[in-house]
Enzyme design. Structure first.
Site, PDB file in Angstrom:
ATOM      1  N   SER A  21     -31.798  68.741  27.518  1.00  0.00           N
ATOM      2  CA  SER A  21     -31.637  67.944  26.288  1.00  0.00           C
ATOM      3  C   SER A  21     -31.167  68.813  25.124  1.00  0.00           C
ATOM      4  O   SER A  21     -31.226  68.387  23.973  1.00  0.00           O
ATOM      5  CB  SER A  21     -32.966  67.263  25.942  1.00  0.00           C
ATOM      6  OG  SER A  21     -34.012  68.214  25.881  1.00  0.00           O
ATOM      7  N   ASN A 109     -45.617  69.684  25.613  1.00  0.00           N
ATOM      8  CA  ASN A 109     -45.900  68.302  25.187  1.00  0.00           C
ATOM      9  C   ASN A 109     -46.387  68.224  23.741  1.00  0.00           C
ATOM     10  O   ASN A 109     -45.926  67.399  22.967  1.00  0.00           O
ATOM     11  CB  ASN A 109     -46.934  67.658  26.123  1.00  0.00           C
ATOM     12  CG  ASN A 109     -46.385  67.528  27.527  1.00  0.00           C
ATOM     13  OD1 ASN A 109     -45.204  67.782  27.763  1.00  0.00           O
ATOM     14  ND2 ASN A 109     -47.234  67.151  28.473  1.00  0.00           N
ATOM     15  N   THR A 154     -25.256  29.121  -0.990  1.00  0.00           N
ATOM     16  CA  THR A 154     -26.074  28.928   0.217  1.00  0.00           C
ATOM     17  C   THR A 154     -25.083  28.361   1.225  1.00  0.00           C
ATOM     18  O   THR A 154     -24.164  27.629   0.841  1.00  0.00           O
ATOM     19  CB  THR A 154     -27.235  27.923   0.008  1.00  0.00           C
ATOM     20  OG1 THR A 154     -26.680  26.657  -0.344  1.00  0.00           O
ATOM     21  CG2 THR A 154     -28.190  28.378  -1.096  1.00  0.00           C
ATOM     22  N   HIS A 155     -25.241  28.715   2.471  1.00  0.00           N
ATOM     23  CA  HIS A 155     -24.291  28.312   3.537  1.00  0.00           C
ATOM     24  C   HIS A 155     -22.853  28.736   3.205  1.00  0.00           C
ATOM     25  O   HIS A 155     -21.901  28.105   3.646  1.00  0.00           O
ATOM     26  CB  HIS A 155     -24.316  26.796   3.767  1.00  0.00           C
ATOM     27  CG  HIS A 155     -25.689  26.221   3.865  1.00  0.00           C
ATOM     28  ND1 HIS A 155     -26.372  26.108   5.062  1.00  0.00           N
ATOM     29  CD2 HIS A 155     -26.544  25.748   2.904  1.00  0.00           C
ATOM     30  CE1 HIS A 155     -27.573  25.581   4.836  1.00  0.00           C
ATOM     31  NE2 HIS A 155     -27.702  25.362   3.532  1.00  0.00           N
ATOM     32  N   SER A 276      -2.767  50.680   5.259  1.00  0.00           N
ATOM     33  CA  SER A 276      -2.332  50.295   6.601  1.00  0.00           C
ATOM     34  C   SER A 276      -1.118  51.123   6.967  1.00  0.00           C
ATOM     35  O   SER A 276      -0.274  51.414   6.112  1.00  0.00           O
ATOM     36  CB  SER A 276      -1.976  48.805   6.606  1.00  0.00           C
ATOM     37  OG  SER A 276      -1.042  48.535   7.622  1.00  0.00           O
ATOM     38  N   LYS A 282      -1.265  46.993   1.783  1.00  0.00           N
ATOM     39  CA  LYS A 282      -2.679  46.830   2.151  1.00  0.00           C
ATOM     40  C   LYS A 282      -3.607  47.857   1.527  1.00  0.00           C
ATOM     41  O   LYS A 282      -3.277  49.024   1.386  1.00  0.00           O
ATOM     42  CB  LYS A 282      -2.846  46.912   3.687  1.00  0.00           C
ATOM     43  CG  LYS A 282      -2.349  45.720   4.436  1.00  0.00           C
ATOM     44  CD  LYS A 282      -3.160  44.439   4.236  1.00  0.00           C
ATOM     45  CE  LYS A 282      -4.499  44.439   4.904  1.00  0.00           C
ATOM     46  NZ  LYS A 282      -4.450  44.299   6.350  1.00  0.00           N
ATOM     47  N   ASN A 284      -7.584  48.418   2.312  1.00  0.00           N
ATOM     48  CA  ASN A 284      -8.651  47.872   3.161  1.00  0.00           C
ATOM     49  C   ASN A 284     -10.023  48.449   2.827  1.00  0.00           C
ATOM     50  O   ASN A 284     -10.144  49.619   2.458  1.00  0.00           O
ATOM     51  CB  ASN A 284      -8.348  48.175   4.632  1.00  0.00           C
ATOM     52  CG  ASN A 284      -7.068  47.508   5.094  1.00  0.00           C
ATOM     53  OD1 ASN A 284      -6.697  46.455   4.571  1.00  0.00           O
ATOM     54  ND2 ASN A 284      -6.393  48.123   6.044  1.00  0.00           N
ATOM     55  N   GLU A 289     -16.661  48.003   6.184  1.00  0.00           N
ATOM     56  CA  GLU A 289     -16.610  47.455   7.538  1.00  0.00           C
ATOM     57  C   GLU A 289     -17.308  48.386   8.525  1.00  0.00           C
ATOM     58  O   GLU A 289     -18.021  47.949   9.423  1.00  0.00           O
ATOM     59  CB  GLU A 289     -15.149  47.259   7.977  1.00  0.00           C
ATOM     60  CG  GLU A 289     -14.451  46.145   7.233  1.00  0.00           C
ATOM     61  CD  GLU A 289     -12.944  46.192   7.423  1.00  0.00           C
ATOM     62  OE1 GLU A 289     -12.489  46.463   8.547  1.00  0.00           O
ATOM     63  OE2 GLU A 289     -12.219  45.993   6.437  1.00  0.00           O
ATOM     64  N   TYR A 316     -47.756  62.087  28.869  1.00  0.00           N
ATOM     65  CA  TYR A 316     -46.335  62.390  28.750  1.00  0.00           C
ATOM     66  C   TYR A 316     -45.588  62.069  30.048  1.00  0.00           C
ATOM     67  O   TYR A 316     -46.079  62.313  31.144  1.00  0.00           O
ATOM     68  CB  TYR A 316     -46.130  63.883  28.416  1.00  0.00           C
ATOM     69  CG  TYR A 316     -44.657  64.253  28.323  1.00  0.00           C
ATOM     70  CD1 TYR A 316     -43.949  64.052  27.147  1.00  0.00           C
ATOM     71  CD2 TYR A 316     -43.974  64.746  29.436  1.00  0.00           C
ATOM     72  CE1 TYR A 316     -42.591  64.347  27.067  1.00  0.00           C
ATOM     73  CE2 TYR A 316     -42.621  65.049  29.372  1.00  0.00           C
ATOM     74  CZ  TYR A 316     -41.933  64.841  28.187  1.00  0.00           C
ATOM     75  OH  TYR A 316     -40.600  65.121  28.109  1.00  0.00           O
ATOM     76  N   GLN A 321     -38.236  62.086  26.740  1.00  0.00           N
ATOM     77  CA  GLN A 321     -37.214  62.977  26.205  1.00  0.00           C
ATOM     78  C   GLN A 321     -36.067  62.173  25.582  1.00  0.00           C
ATOM     79  O   GLN A 321     -35.366  62.653  24.693  1.00  0.00           O
ATOM     80  CB  GLN A 321     -36.686  63.871  27.335  1.00  0.00           C
ATOM     81  CG  GLN A 321     -35.519  64.735  26.959  1.00  0.00           C
ATOM     82  CD  GLN A 321     -35.185  65.740  28.040  1.00  0.00           C
ATOM     83  OE1 GLN A 321     -35.982  66.615  28.345  1.00  0.00           O
ATOM     84  NE2 GLN A 321     -34.024  65.607  28.644  1.00  0.00           N
ATOM     85  N   LYS A 324     -35.237  61.219  21.342  1.00  0.00           N
ATOM     86  CA  LYS A 324     -34.600  61.915  20.218  1.00  0.00           C
ATOM     87  C   LYS A 324     -33.181  61.454  19.903  1.00  0.00           C
ATOM     88  O   LYS A 324     -32.794  61.374  18.733  1.00  0.00           O
ATOM     89  CB  LYS A 324     -34.594  63.422  20.487  1.00  0.00           C
ATOM     90  CG  LYS A 324     -35.984  64.004  20.453  1.00  0.00           C
ATOM     91  CD  LYS A 324     -36.044  65.339  21.154  1.00  0.00           C
ATOM     92  CE  LYS A 324     -37.368  65.595  21.823  1.00  0.00           C
ATOM     93  NZ  LYS A 324     -37.672  64.691  22.939  1.00  0.00           N
TER      94      LYS A 324
HETATM   95  N1  ARG Z   1     -37.428  68.334  26.461  1.00  0.00           N
HETATM   96  C1  ARG Z   1     -38.524  67.545  26.911  1.00  0.00           C
HETATM   97  C2  ARG Z   1     -38.841  66.416  25.895  1.00  0.00           C
HETATM   98  O1  ARG Z   1     -38.384  66.463  24.810  1.00  0.00           O
HETATM   99  C3  ARG Z   1     -39.675  68.397  27.110  1.00  0.00           C
HETATM  100  C4  ARG Z   1     -40.434  68.213  28.280  1.00  0.00           C
HETATM  101  C5  ARG Z   1     -41.727  68.888  28.167  1.00  0.00           C
HETATM  102  N2  ARG Z   1     -42.691  68.518  29.066  1.00  0.00           N
HETATM  103  C6  ARG Z   1     -42.660  68.444  30.341  1.00  0.00           C
HETATM  104  N3  ARG Z   1     -43.780  68.186  30.930  1.00  0.00           N
HETATM  105  N4  ARG Z   1     -41.585  68.574  31.048  1.00  0.00           N
HETATM  106  O2  ARG Z   1     -39.545  65.493  26.188  1.00  0.00           O
END
Ligand code: ARG
Length: 457
Positions: A21, A109, A154-155, A276, A282, A284, A289, A316, A321, A324
């Site tokens: 990740s 974790n 309205t509408h 454009s 134009k 825009n 948008e 966990y 993961q 994020k």
């Molecule tokens: N990169 C992982 C996350 O953000 C970490 C995993 C950590 N824990 C594990 N037991 N593999 O979740």
């Protein structure tokens, strides 16, 4: 590799790439380093790290941050699982053996979710700031337009005249609630999970109060199992961004409409419009948008994490993961849209007299005439019907309200007199409003003062 001990083979390179990740969670590098430094400092106070080991770790972490920020060190997804393990390996390269002690009493974790909570608190502050800046921009524009009459809809049918300031204040109110949601989100994030370990705390005497305080959290989390599993605060964050974007998107839609040749109500500055490639005339409103267009993704991000979380047993699971990507994306999107909309509104040109003639004698004053009848003692339902007849008559004659005569009105109902004609006066339409929260310019000015004070804190 952080967990090689019981494995005979290392992770397949495709599997590592698939599961890494780093490209996403490298955003957390500063917060991870901050968490690690505080953890190390706590390990020193409980006697697990010597002063010298602590210094080495702390300096090493500083160096890693500097090398990363200057581009000297680029953590590689084909080698590391995530930014947290990359930092630990890098620390090992830099300071050797002592690095191995940093992870004492800590699991990734609790490490990860500590960094994420720190990041969310910071992100909330950044969003709050630009939300308030945007509110200020709208308030300034409102101040200048308390008597700029526009049709209220309205509408998407003309309903009653309002002022542009009143319309803008509706968005100021929305932004006010958006701010409250962000503050609540930040409060939800404000617990220290550090010291929760993998899921069940530690047999080591980790000082959780110390790390909590040093990291600036309100309190240590009370249940280790919950602490490493909880992503509610991220859902709150995504929800705050999604609702905030929904508001921006409605505003963006209005900007698009108002700037058309049909509406001709505002002119966006050249610096916030695009041309454009084919049609030279134009101009825009692409940026509005795009704001409208980006909104969908923030809704998706919220649904995505809700769905990821719904079937997960405690505690966990690696599924988490995936949290994020949505969170960083929603933050970037909402933050940049707020900035863009603010810039657009700072430079907008308002055609203040656009509706003055057009709304003269407009049927959107019909409710005022019905209210006039009510004050003469006619039940509202009947008043509504009588005014309907007045509209019908004007339409039949092909004229507007203010072109009707008192005689015309009297022919419909004998109660009408000259004073009823004042209801057709567009210039005084706003001042005639009596209720708190209405577009009466005096009340609007009071609301502007209220918000100007509120935005300060
Ligand atoms: N990169 C992982 C996350 O953000 C970490 C995993 C950590 N824990 C594990 N037991 N593999 O979740």
């Amino acid at each position: 590799m952080l967990w090689g001990g019981r494995f005979k083979e290392s992770l397949d390179s495709e599997a590592l790439k698939f599961s890494s990740s780093i490209q996403i969670d490298k955003t957390l590098l500063p917060e991870d380093i901050q968490g690690s430094k505080v953890h190390a400092s706590m390990l020193k106070t409980i006697g697990i790290l010597s002063d010298e080991e602590y210094e080495k770790i702390s300096n090493g972490l500083t160096q890693i941050e500097e090398e990363y920020l200057s581009g000297l060190w680029k953590p590689d997804e084909s080698i590391y699982e995530d930014i947290h393990s990359a930092i630990e390996s890098k620390l090992n390269e830099l300071i050797g053996q002592a690095a191995g002690k940093l992870h004492t009493g800590r699991s990734r974790n609790d490490q990860i979710i500590t960094a994420v909570r720190l990041w969310v608190k910071k992100a909330c502050e950044e969003i709050l700031e630009v939300q308030k800046e945007f509110q200020n921009t709208l308030l300034k524009l409102a101040e200048d337009n308390t008597t700029t009459i526009i049709p209220g809809y309205t509408h998407l049918q003309r309903a009653q005249p309002i002022s542009f300031a009143f319309h803008l204040l509706a968005y100021v109110e929305m932004l006010g609630r958006d701010c409250e949601r962000v503050k609540f989100t930040s409060k939800m994030a404000d617990e220290s999970p550090l010291g929760s370990g993998a899921l069940a705390g530690s047999t080591l005497p980790l000082d959780r109060e110390f790390t909590c305080k040093e990291l600036g959290f309100n309190n240590p989390s009370r249940n280790a199992l919950d602490a490493v599993s909880d992503r509610d605060f991220l859902l709150e964050f995504l929800n705050s961004c999604a609702i905030g974007m929904m508001h921006l998107s409605r505003f963006a839609e209005e900007i698009v409409l108002w700037s058309t040749s049909e509406w001709k109500f505002i002119r966006l500055a050249d610096s916030f419009t695009t041309g454009s490639s084919l049609m030279p005339q134009k101009k825009n409103s692409d940026l509005a948008e795009l704001t409208r267009g980006k909104t969908g993704r923030t809704f998706g991000n919220y649904m995505a994490l809700l769905t990821t979380m719904k079937g997960l047993p405690l505690s966990y699971n690696r599924d988490m993961q995936e949290d994020k990507e949505s969170v960083f994306d929603s933050f970037n999107t909402y933050y940049s849209c707020l900035k863009m909309m603010k810039g657009m509104m700072e430079t907008v040109n308002v055609n203040k007299t656009r509706y003055l003639d057009e709304l003269k004698g407009d049927f959107s004053l019909a409710t005022d005439l019905a209210d006039w009848l009510v004050l003469k003692g006619i039940p509202f339902r009947q008043a509504h019907h009588i005014v309907g007849k007045v509209v019908q008559l004007a339409e039949e004659k092909g004229i507007l309200f203010d072109e009707l005569t008192v005689e015309d009105l009297k022919a419909i109902h004998p109660i009408f007199d000259m004073s009823a004609m004042e209801c057709f006066e567009i210039k005084t339409a706003l001042e005639r409003k009596k209720t708190f929260g209405s577009p009466n310019p005096k009340m609007v000015s009071e609301q502007i003062s209220f918000w100007k004070e509120k935005v300060k804190d």
